[in-house]
Design a protein around this motif. Structure first.
Motif, PDB file in Angstrom:
ATOM      1  N   LEU A  55      -4.784 -13.792  -2.667  1.00 26.60           N
ATOM      2  CA  LEU A  55      -4.477 -15.136  -3.164  1.00 26.60           C
ATOM      3  C   LEU A  55      -4.243 -15.147  -4.670  1.00 26.60           C
ATOM      4  O   LEU A  55      -3.697 -16.097  -5.209  1.00 26.60           O
ATOM      5  N   ASP A  56      -4.672 -14.090  -5.350  1.00 19.74           N
ATOM      6  CA  ASP A  56      -4.522 -14.089  -6.807  1.00 19.74           C
ATOM      7  C   ASP A  56      -3.880 -12.809  -7.347  1.00 19.74           C
ATOM      8  O   ASP A  56      -3.801 -12.620  -8.548  1.00 19.74           O
ATOM      9  N   GLY A  57      -3.451 -11.934  -6.433  1.00 21.39           N
ATOM     10  CA  GLY A  57      -2.790 -10.705  -6.870  1.00 21.39           C
ATOM     11  C   GLY A  57      -3.724  -9.666  -7.483  1.00 21.39           C
ATOM     12  O   GLY A  57      -3.251  -8.679  -8.037  1.00 21.39           O
ATOM     13  N   ASP A  58      -5.037  -9.858  -7.371  1.00 22.12           N
ATOM     14  CA  ASP A  58      -5.981  -8.880  -7.926  1.00 22.12           C
ATOM     15  C   ASP A  58      -6.075  -7.676  -6.982  1.00 22.12           C
ATOM     16  O   ASP A  58      -6.613  -7.788  -5.894  1.00 22.12           O
ATOM     17  N   PRO A  59      -5.550  -6.521  -7.412  1.00 24.22           N
ATOM     18  CA  PRO A  59      -5.516  -5.374  -6.501  1.00 24.22           C
ATOM     19  C   PRO A  59      -6.911  -4.860  -6.136  1.00 24.22           C
ATOM     20  O   PRO A  59      -7.087  -4.275  -5.062  1.00 24.22           O
ATOM     21  N   ALA A  60      -7.906  -5.133  -6.973  1.00 28.01           N
ATOM     22  CA  ALA A  60      -9.251  -4.631  -6.710  1.00 28.01           C
ATOM     23  C   ALA A  60      -9.847  -5.246  -5.441  1.00 28.01           C
ATOM     24  O   ALA A  60     -10.674  -4.632  -4.767  1.00 28.01           O
ATOM     25  N   ARG A  61      -9.422  -6.463  -5.095  1.00 27.12           N
ATOM     26  CA  ARG A  61      -9.964  -7.141  -3.922  1.00 27.12           C
ATOM     27  C   ARG A  61      -9.164  -6.832  -2.662  1.00 27.12           C
ATOM     28  O   ARG A  61      -9.505  -7.289  -1.590  1.00 27.12           O
ATOM     29  N   GLY A  62      -8.086  -6.108  -2.808  1.00 29.37           N
ATOM     30  CA  GLY A  62      -7.257  -5.795  -1.650  1.00 29.37           C
ATOM     31  C   GLY A  62      -6.361  -6.961  -1.293  1.00 29.37           C
ATOM     32  O   GLY A  62      -6.446  -8.044  -1.879  1.00 29.37           O
ATOM     33  N   GLY A  63      -5.478  -6.736  -0.349  1.00 33.31           N
ATOM     34  CA  GLY A  63      -4.592  -7.801   0.092  1.00 33.31           C
ATOM     35  C   GLY A  63      -3.176  -7.606  -0.407  1.00 33.31           C
ATOM     36  O   GLY A  63      -2.941  -7.005  -1.455  1.00 33.31           O
ATOM     37  N   VAL A  64      -2.241  -8.132   0.374  1.00 31.19           N
ATOM     38  CA  VAL A  64      -0.838  -8.028   0.023  1.00 31.19           C
ATOM     39  C   VAL A  64      -0.450  -9.302  -0.727  1.00 31.19           C
ATOM     40  O   VAL A  64      -0.884 -10.398  -0.364  1.00 31.19           O
ATOM     41  N   PRO A  65       0.334  -9.168  -1.795  1.00 31.42           N
ATOM     42  CA  PRO A  65       0.787 -10.382  -2.488  1.00 31.42           C
ATOM     43  C   PRO A  65       1.626 -11.238  -1.544  1.00 31.42           C
ATOM     44  O   PRO A  65       2.300 -10.718  -0.654  1.00 31.42           O
ATOM     45  N   VAL A  66       1.547 -12.548  -1.739  1.00 32.32           N
ATOM     46  CA  VAL A  66       2.201 -13.483  -0.818  1.00 32.32           C
ATOM     47  C   VAL A  66       3.697 -13.179  -0.666  1.00 32.32           C
ATOM     48  O   VAL A  66       4.237 -13.250   0.430  1.00 32.32           O
ATOM     49  N   ASP A  67       4.336 -12.783  -1.748  1.00 31.30           N
ATOM     50  CA  ASP A  67       5.789 -12.568  -1.646  1.00 31.30           C
ATOM     51  C   ASP A  67       6.161 -11.275  -0.907  1.00 31.30           C
ATOM     52  O   ASP A  67       7.334 -11.031  -0.651  1.00 31.30           O
ATOM     53  N   GLU A  68       5.173 -10.459  -0.556  1.00 32.92           N
ATOM     54  CA  GLU A  68       5.470  -9.253   0.224  1.00 32.92           C
ATOM     55  C   GLU A  68       5.006  -9.371   1.675  1.00 32.92           C
ATOM     56  O   GLU A  68       5.110  -8.432   2.460  1.00 32.92           O
ATOM     57  N   LEU A  69       4.477 -10.559   1.994  1.00 27.91           N
ATOM     58  CA  LEU A  69       3.888 -10.774   3.320  1.00 27.91           C
ATOM     59  C   LEU A  69       4.921 -10.633   4.443  1.00 27.91           C
ATOM     60  O   LEU A  69       4.653  -9.984   5.463  1.00 27.91           O
ATOM     61  N   GLY A  70       6.089 -11.217   4.253  1.00 27.86           N
ATOM     62  CA  GLY A  70       7.117 -11.203   5.296  1.00 27.86           C
ATOM     63  C   GLY A  70       7.554  -9.786   5.634  1.00 27.86           C
ATOM     64  O   GLY A  70       7.706  -9.432   6.808  1.00 27.86           O
ATOM     65  N   ARG A  71       7.708  -8.965   4.612  1.00 27.75           N
ATOM     66  CA  ARG A  71       8.156  -7.591   4.833  1.00 27.75           C
ATOM     67  C   ARG A  71       7.113  -6.797   5.620  1.00 27.75           C
ATOM     68  O   ARG A  71       7.427  -6.040   6.532  1.00 27.75           O
ATOM     69  N   LEU A  72       5.847  -7.004   5.246  1.00 30.67           N
ATOM     70  CA  LEU A  72       4.766  -6.302   5.955  1.00 30.67           C
ATOM     71  C   LEU A  72       4.687  -6.773   7.414  1.00 30.67           C
ATOM     72  O   LEU A  72       4.498  -5.966   8.336  1.00 30.67           O
ATOM     73  N   ALA A  73       4.863  -8.078   7.606  1.00 33.48           N
ATOM     74  CA  ALA A  73       4.822  -8.618   8.975  1.00 33.48           C
ATOM     75  C   ALA A  73       5.933  -7.999   9.822  1.00 33.48           C
ATOM     76  O   ALA A  73       5.703  -7.620  10.976  1.00 33.48           O
ATOM     77  N   GLU A  74       7.134  -7.870   9.254  1.00 33.16           N
ATOM     78  CA  GLU A  74       8.246  -7.273   9.989  1.00 33.16           C
ATOM     79  C   GLU A  74       7.919  -5.846  10.417  1.00 33.16           C
ATOM     80  O   GLU A  74       8.252  -5.404  11.502  1.00 33.16           O
ATOM     81  N   GLN A  75       7.250  -5.148   9.526  1.00 30.56           N
ATOM     82  CA  GLN A  75       6.891  -3.773   9.841  1.00 30.56           C
ATOM     83  C   GLN A  75       5.894  -3.692  11.002  1.00 30.56           C
ATOM     84  O   GLN A  75       5.999  -2.833  11.868  1.00 30.56           O
ATOM     85  N   VAL A  76       4.934  -4.623  11.022  1.00 35.99           N
ATOM     86  CA  VAL A  76       3.958  -4.648  12.117  1.00 35.99           C
ATOM     87  C   VAL A  76       4.647  -5.037  13.421  1.00 35.99           C
ATOM     88  O   VAL A  76       4.419  -4.422  14.465  1.00 35.99           O
ATOM     89  N   VAL A  77       5.495  -6.027  13.359  1.00 31.98           N
ATOM     90  CA  VAL A  77       6.198  -6.480  14.560  1.00 31.98           C
ATOM     91  C   VAL A  77       7.075  -5.356  15.124  1.00 31.98           C
ATOM     92  O   VAL A  77       7.187  -5.188  16.345  1.00 31.98           O
ATOM     93  N   ALA A  78       7.646  -4.552  14.246  1.00 32.87           N
ATOM     94  CA  ALA A  78       8.492  -3.432  14.686  1.00 32.87           C
ATOM     95  C   ALA A  78       7.676  -2.392  15.457  1.00 32.87           C
ATOM     96  O   ALA A  78       8.231  -1.607  16.217  1.00 32.87           O
TER      97      ALA A  78
END
Ligand SMILES: *Cc1c(COP(=O)(O)O)cnc(C)c1O
Length: 245
Positions: A144-167
């Protein structure tokens, strides 16, 4: 008759947490059971997990491999007829994907294409070997804040990651999103932001119904903001031991 004070303690804290969830659902005008309670047992021994299974808890979260895998195997051996699921909620190193795919119903912390691919390969292997019978469900952890230490994908990269999982459908299954509220700022704003992201995400991926948000301190706020899975550790287990048992 043997007395197990820990069992009594867990029975009381589990009941209290369930009550909090039920009240929060009611307050938010939501269906009873629409927010599920996941008990986070990380750092606590397999015996506690077994006690909670016997008390009727069915969903658990673990965060460290290989301890998690060992604990799950121990409880499954001890209680072969018990029905419960364990999710991986902590960050996963790619080299641990193979063992996590053996025991996890879901991985809630998928936040990179590399990890998604490693989990897909591992899940395929586990399916082929008969170690699992269903695809490995995944939640994409959103930062939610782009802090890499907490993990998580930035919101603007979410769609690309989702496509990869769906594939990789068949090996993986896209179930939804997970967030950990950042430590700074207003928790309510973060959780409301997560809800907005999840609603948008569901328009693109209707199968992604899960929003895993909320922990011991903020589960009511999370349920008010659309959480379908609250991950509760401390409020049920007590303070985490400093050294892993
Ligand atoms: C430990 C942990 C929790 C539980 O936190 P509590 O504040 O103890 O309820 C929830 N989610 C994740 C990802 C965790 O690592």
């Amino acid at each position: 008759m043997s007395v197990d004070p820990r069992r009594a303690e867990l029975a009381a804290s589990l009941a209290a947490a369930r009550e909090r969830v039920a009240r929060a659902e009611l307050a938010a005008g939501r269906e009873p059971g629409s927010a599920r309670l996941m008990v986070v047992t990380k750092f606590f021994p397999a015996a506690d997990l077994a006690r909670l299974v016997e008390l009727g808890a069915t969903e658990f979260g673990e965060s460290r491999e290989p301890e998690a895998g060992r604990k799950v195997a121990e409880v499954r051996a001890e209680l072969p007829d018990a029905v419960f699921d364990v999710d991986m909620i902590g960050s996963v190193q790619r080299k641990k994907a193979k063992t996590v795919a053996r025991w996890a119903r879901r991985v809630q912390s998928v936040d990179s294409p590399e990890l998604a691919e490693a989990l897909a390969v591992a899940a395929e292997r586990s399916l082929d070997a008969g170690e699992r019978t269903t695809p490995l469900a995944v939640l994409l952890q959103v930062s939610l804040d782009g802090d890499p230490a907490r993990g998580g994908v930035p919101v603007d990269e979410l769609g690309r990651l989702a496509e990869q999982v769906v594939a990789r459908d068949g090996a993986l299954r896209l179930d939804g999103l997970m967030v950990i509220a950042p430590l700074h700022g207003e928790v309510r704003e973060h959780l409301a932001h997560a809800q907005t992201i999840a609603e948008g995400f569901r328009r693109d991926y209707p199968q992604a119904r899960e929003l895993s948000s909320g922990m011991s301190g903020d589960l009511e706020t999370a349920i008010e903001h659309g959480s379908t899975c609250v991950r509760v550790g401390t409020a049920i287990m007590g303070a985490r031991p400093i050294i892993s048992p």
